[in-house]
Design an enzyme around this catalytic site. Structure first.
Site, PDB file in Angstrom:
ATOM      1  N   VAL A  66       0.837  -1.207   0.000  1.00 49.61           N
ATOM      2  CA  VAL A  66       0.000   0.000   0.000  1.00 49.61           C
ATOM      3  C   VAL A  66       0.867   1.250   0.000  1.00 49.61           C
ATOM      4  O   VAL A  66       0.657   2.173  -0.792  1.00 49.61           O
ATOM      5  CB  VAL A  66      -0.959   0.013   1.206  1.00 49.61           C
ATOM      6  CG1 VAL A  66      -1.690   1.359   1.306  1.00 49.61           C
ATOM      7  CG2 VAL A  66      -1.970  -1.122   1.102  1.00 49.61           C
ATOM      8  N   GLU A 118      10.634   3.263   7.239  1.00 50.50           N
ATOM      9  CA  GLU A 118      10.439   1.823   7.405  1.00 50.50           C
ATOM     10  C   GLU A 118      11.156   1.363   8.667  1.00 50.50           C
ATOM     11  O   GLU A 118      11.988   2.078   9.227  1.00 50.50           O
ATOM     12  CB  GLU A 118      10.958   1.048   6.188  1.00 50.50           C
ATOM     13  CG  GLU A 118       9.861   0.475   5.291  1.00 50.50           C
ATOM     14  CD  GLU A 118       8.937  -0.523   5.994  1.00 50.50           C
ATOM     15  OE1 GLU A 118       9.188  -0.870   7.174  1.00 50.50           O
ATOM     16  OE2 GLU A 118       7.953  -0.950   5.373  1.00 50.50           O
ATOM     17  N   GLN A 143      -3.564  -8.045   6.134  1.00 53.43           N
ATOM     18  CA  GLN A 143      -4.757  -8.880   6.273  1.00 53.43           C
ATOM     19  C   GLN A 143      -4.569 -10.146   5.446  1.00 53.43           C
ATOM     20  O   GLN A 143      -4.338 -10.088   4.241  1.00 53.43           O
ATOM     21  CB  GLN A 143      -5.991  -8.105   5.794  1.00 53.43           C
ATOM     22  CG  GLN A 143      -7.304  -8.825   6.024  1.00 53.43           C
ATOM     23  CD  GLN A 143      -8.489  -7.967   5.589  1.00 53.43           C
ATOM     24  OE1 GLN A 143      -8.326  -6.812   5.219  1.00 53.43           O
ATOM     25  NE2 GLN A 143      -9.673  -8.530   5.620  1.00 53.43           N
ATOM     26  N   ARG A 147     -15.536   2.019  -4.973  1.00 50.76           N
ATOM     27  CA  ARG A 147     -15.947   0.708  -5.495  1.00 50.76           C
ATOM     28  C   ARG A 147     -17.439   0.693  -5.809  1.00 50.76           C
ATOM     29  O   ARG A 147     -17.880   0.135  -6.822  1.00 50.76           O
ATOM     30  CB  ARG A 147     -15.623  -0.374  -4.464  1.00 50.76           C
ATOM     31  CG  ARG A 147     -14.149  -0.688  -4.314  1.00 50.76           C
ATOM     32  CD  ARG A 147     -13.889  -1.563  -3.096  1.00 50.76           C
ATOM     33  NE  ARG A 147     -12.502  -2.039  -3.041  1.00 50.76           N
ATOM     34  CZ  ARG A 147     -11.906  -2.480  -1.953  1.00 50.76           C
ATOM     35  NH1 ARG A 147     -12.585  -2.511  -0.795  1.00 50.76           N
ATOM     36  NH2 ARG A 147     -10.649  -2.895  -1.978  1.00 50.76           N
ATOM     37  N   HIS A 194     -15.244   0.772   7.758  1.00 49.57           N
ATOM     38  CA  HIS A 194     -14.578   0.248   6.564  1.00 49.57           C
ATOM     39  C   HIS A 194     -14.397  -1.241   6.805  1.00 49.57           C
ATOM     40  O   HIS A 194     -13.379  -1.698   7.308  1.00 49.57           O
ATOM     41  CB  HIS A 194     -13.232   0.947   6.362  1.00 49.57           C
ATOM     42  CG  HIS A 194     -12.387   0.325   5.285  1.00 49.57           C
ATOM     43  ND1 HIS A 194     -12.831   0.159   3.993  1.00 49.57           N
ATOM     44  CD2 HIS A 194     -11.120  -0.182   5.314  1.00 49.57           C
ATOM     45  CE1 HIS A 194     -11.875  -0.406   3.272  1.00 49.57           C
ATOM     46  NE2 HIS A 194     -10.832  -0.630   4.061  1.00 49.57           N
TER      47      HIS A 194
END
Length: 328
Positions: free
Chosen positions: A18, A39, A88, A157, A181
């Site tokens: 992402v 990071e 996920q 969407r 969400h």
């Protein structure tokens, strides 16, 4: 951040699928003049590599300083975008991620705030409504300056699915998904319209579109992430572009209306959580929520979605570690 500021700086925390897709979207669209990528130490070289790779696209787009950043680089940033978190996995819901990602979120937010950061947080890690709440709690920031991506992707969407069903441009479809969400989200059918024409009225000329098809359409929207995860392992392109759109609205002080994870102060009978609804967003964060009048069925769905999120938050905040770290 002032609307007239010329040099706009974004810090991205998390250079996974992402995060890197979001960084690419910023470069592609010429958004911001500086992008730092944070990071964890063992992945720092990946951030260095991505920054270098992205910089090679700049001659085709617009000038930008891109680099692998440290938390101290957040001090003068306008926007910190959090995409870092445990991914996920197939079979997992977004809410299954709560325990893992709250601990990650606490560590990130604490370090960002310690840098002296005084800008806006934009949260995209899942479960986004819960992690937007935790970012607010751990940062001590005003609620207006903590924003979650909310149902921005879900609404996109929904619009795209309706556009395909009705054979119109998705940009002419105006429709929202509200609530969590996640699995308890719902479509605001009562205000869906095509170029200002109420959907129900528009469908009078589409006799081949049945109600059952619309129910199936929404279920496809709600479950889209599971479908994509099962097929390719993760979702990242859609949310990356959604985040770029939110970023542009903030940095350019657009006062755009976007469906975001917004703090609730009694609207829809909900209090003290963040949940997806339309809101005006600009250079200072959330200007104000846009409270779409819901019909009775939609109001019940909003309350049920909020209750589910509240239960998750209440359970999570039994952890003394999170209680002690809370500043709001």
């Amino acid at each position: 951040m002032t609307a007239t500021k010329l040099h706009k700086k974004v810090i991205l925390v998390g250079d996974g699928a992402v995060g890197s897709s979001y960084a690419f979207a910023l470069v592609n669209q010429g958004i911001a003049q500086e992008l730092g990528i944070i990071e964890i130490p063992q992945l720092f070289e990946k951030a260095v590599g991505d920054a270098l790779d992205l910089s090679h696209a700049l001659p085709f787009t617009s000038p930008k300083k891109i680099y692998a950043a440290k938390y101290e680089d957040c001090a003068d940033a306008d926007l910190v975008v959090i995409t870092a978190g445990a991914p996920q996995k197939p079979g997992e819901t977004r809410l299954d991620l709560v325990g893992k990602n709250l601990a990650i979120n606490k560590s990130i937010v604490t370090q960002v705030v310690e840098s002296g950061f005084n800008g806006i947080f934009l949260v995209a890690a899942n479960p986004v409504d819960v992690l937007t709440y935790s970012t607010w709690k751990f940062s001590g920031f005003p609620k207006e300056r903590v924003i979650g991506s909310g149902t921005s992707l879900d609404s996109a969407r929904f619009r795209q699915a309706l556009a395909e069903k009705l054979n119109v441009d998705a940009r002419s479809v105006h429709a929202y998904i509200m609530g969590e969400h996640g699995d308890s989200e719902f479509a605001v059918w009562s205000h869906a319209n095509i170029a200002g024409v109420n959907l129900e009225e528009f469908l009078k000329d589409k006799e081949n579109v049945q109600e059952a098809e619309l129910v199936e359409l929404f279920e496809g929207v709600r479950d889209a992430a599971y479908t994509i995860i099962n097929k390719k392992g993760a979702t990242y392109y859609g949310i990356a572009v959604a985040l770029a759109r939110i970023t542009k609205a903030i940095l350019d002080d657009e006062n755009a209306v976007l469906p975001l994870s917004v703090f609730q102060e009694g609207q829809y009978g909900v209090n003290n959580i963040f949940i997806g609804q339309p809101a005006i967003v600009g250079a200072h964060g959330i200007v104000r929520p846009v409270n779409i009048p819901l019909n009775d069925a939609e109001q019940q769905k909003m309350k049920a979605s909020a209750d589910e999120l509240q239960a998750i938050i209440d359970e999570a905040w039994k952890n003394p570690e999170f209680q002690e770290a809370s500043k709001n």
